[in-house]
Enzyme design. Structure first.
Site, PDB file in Angstrom:
ATOM      1  N   SER A 216       0.793  -1.281   0.016  1.00  0.00           N
ATOM      2  CA  SER A 216      -0.020  -0.112  -0.076  1.00  0.00           C
ATOM      3  C   SER A 216       0.824   1.166   0.081  1.00  0.00           C
ATOM      4  O   SER A 216       1.706   1.350  -0.752  1.00  0.00           O
ATOM      5  CB  SER A 216      -1.048  -0.062   1.100  1.00  0.00           C
ATOM      6  OG  SER A 216      -1.829   0.902   1.095  1.00  0.00           O
TER       7      SER A 216
ATOM      8  N   ASP B  51     -10.263  -3.320  -4.613  1.00  0.00           N
ATOM      9  CA  ASP B  51      -9.487  -2.436  -4.044  1.00  0.00           C
ATOM     10  C   ASP B  51      -9.719  -1.168  -4.692  1.00  0.00           C
ATOM     11  O   ASP B  51      -9.537  -1.165  -5.996  1.00  0.00           O
ATOM     12  CB  ASP B  51      -8.087  -3.067  -3.869  1.00  0.00           C
ATOM     13  CG  ASP B  51      -6.955  -2.322  -3.373  1.00  0.00           C
ATOM     14  OD1 ASP B  51      -7.402  -1.227  -2.909  1.00  0.00           O
ATOM     15  OD2 ASP B  51      -5.908  -2.656  -3.298  1.00  0.00           O
TER      16      ASP B  51
ATOM     17  N   HIS C 295      -8.037  -5.420  -0.561  1.00  0.00           N
ATOM     18  CA  HIS C 295      -6.881  -4.451   0.119  1.00  0.00           C
ATOM     19  C   HIS C 295      -6.418  -5.253   1.315  1.00  0.00           C
ATOM     20  O   HIS C 295      -7.599  -5.582   2.025  1.00  0.00           O
ATOM     21  CB  HIS C 295      -7.172  -3.019  -0.015  1.00  0.00           C
ATOM     22  CG  HIS C 295      -5.953  -2.155   0.305  1.00  0.00           C
ATOM     23  ND1 HIS C 295      -5.074  -1.815  -0.680  1.00  0.00           N
ATOM     24  CD2 HIS C 295      -5.280  -1.668   1.467  1.00  0.00           C
ATOM     25  CE1 HIS C 295      -4.143  -0.962  -0.134  1.00  0.00           C
ATOM     26  NE2 HIS C 295      -4.329  -1.129   0.982  1.00  0.00           N
TER      27      HIS C 295
END
Length: 376
Positions: free
Chosen positions: A218, A313, A343
């Protein structure tokens, strides 16, 4: 942000009153036949999107919801950091199954120790994972996610520890400074400092300085790519590979296809991303900095990159765009998208099958890079 539009009080003119009188005088059956029925409201999607999660992934989402966390985007940073995390949901599932939820139980053969390194403004905590064996091992510098605002190396232990096992490498995971207490570019400065420290201390860490890699999830996936760019520009030791898992590749376009189809996804949604960015960047122009806007950065000459994405996501399209930009710059790029997961799935190998597959794939990619690097 939701806007409330007040309703005006209806004005009943004479003809409206007449119509109401006629309507009241008619039998109910006059409206029963041929009148259109109000459409039944569709049930809310368990994932917040049109996509369906695999059963094991959905179990994590349901468990996380059951832990009673508040919407991150409604909180201040301090309270947001106290909310239940996906890692807490995994822990709860393992305990419910009667399994040992200790990290060492899920990834046997990998030990870890806590240490600090000298950062740009003070000590930075690091967790160092070492696989079983004599070494020296390849060395991976890993950056956790959390929008540069929340989370830490403990929350992302599953991903870093899994990489140590699957890549048979020493993994250095750092707690870089978080916003809003330390705004951009503090996180990128700390990431680069961590890489420099790991290179300089490779031998002490039982690592091989010729077999280096960068990795992150991320926001940390962004840091991994940005650090590789900095290493190239500053003529530092070159990593042989970069692993970037559902990275933030840009923050100026929140209308990409995945920001639209996964706007209300769980556990990351568009509102949370807006909240993160507000905390991280003091100036609008900072969002265009090439360390953040990787799509506009000079990507030429970077080592091979592996991108891993989740179907559910809002950041999925960021990885698509980044893969295209890397390939255009001549960088060898592999990109794999996993359906049925969200995610944050990467660190959930203890309970999510696709996470275990993704970690194995990441390990294979790193092992191939290490094998061809000419190290020990």
């Amino acid at each position: 942000m939701q806007f409330h539009v007040p309703r005006r009080k209806p004005q009943r003119s004479g003809w409206v009153a007449l119509a109401l009188g006629v309507a009241l005088a008619l039998p109910a059956t006059a409206f029963a036949a041929g009148a259109p029925k109000a459409p039944a409201s569709a049930p809310a999607s368990p994932t917040g999107t049109k996509y369906k999660a695999d059963a094991d992934m959905q179990s994590v989402l349901d468990t996380l919801e059951g832990l009673g966390g508040k919407p991150i985007e409604t909180l201040d940073a301090a309270e947001a950091r106290r909310q239940p995390t996906p890692a807490d949901a995994v822990d709860a599932i393992l305990k419910k199954q009667g399994k040992d939820s200790a990290p060492t139980a899920g990834v046997p053969g990998v030990t870890s120790l806590e240490q600090t390194l000298p950062g740009p403004t003070g000590p930075l905590p690091v967790r160092i994972y070492t696989p079983a064996g004599a070494g020296p091992f390849p060395l991976v510098v890993y950056f956790h996610g959390g929008g540069w605002v929340i989370a830490d190396k403990k929350v992302y232990d599953g991903g870093a520890r899994g990489l140590a096992k699957e890549a048979n490498a020493v993994v250095v995971s750092v707690d870089y400074r978080l916003a809003p207490e330390a705004r951009f570019p503090a996180q990128h400065d700390d990431a680069l400092a961590t890489y420099k420290w790991a290179v300089a201390n490779a031998a002490v860490l039982n690592g091989d300085p010729k077999r280096l890699a960068l990795a992150g999830e991320s926001a940390g996936g962004n840091l991994a790519i940005a650090t590789a760019i900095a290493a190239r520009d500053q003529n530092l030791a070159t990593p042989v590979h970069v692993l970037s898992v559902y990275p933030i590749a840009q923050v100026t376009n929140l209308a990409t296809p995945s920001y639209q189809d996964s706007e209300k996804a769980k556990p990351l949604n568009k509102a949370m991303m807006i909240w993160f960015l507000d905390k991280v960047f003091a100036k609008a122009d900072d969002r265009k900095d090439p360390r953040v806007d990787l799509l506009d950065a000079d990507l030429k000459g970077l080592p091979p990159v592996t991108l891993i994405s989740a179907r559910i996501d809002p950041l999925r399209s960021d990885a698509d765009l980044l893969a295209a930009a890397l390939k255009k710059a001549g960088v060898k790029t592999d990109h794999k998208v996993y359906d049925g997961v969200t995610h944050e799935f990467f660190g959930m190998a203890a309970v999510v099958a696709k996470a275990k597959q993704a970690q194995a794939f990441a390990g294979q990619q790193l092992k191939k890079a290490f094998a061809t690097s000419g190290g020990a």
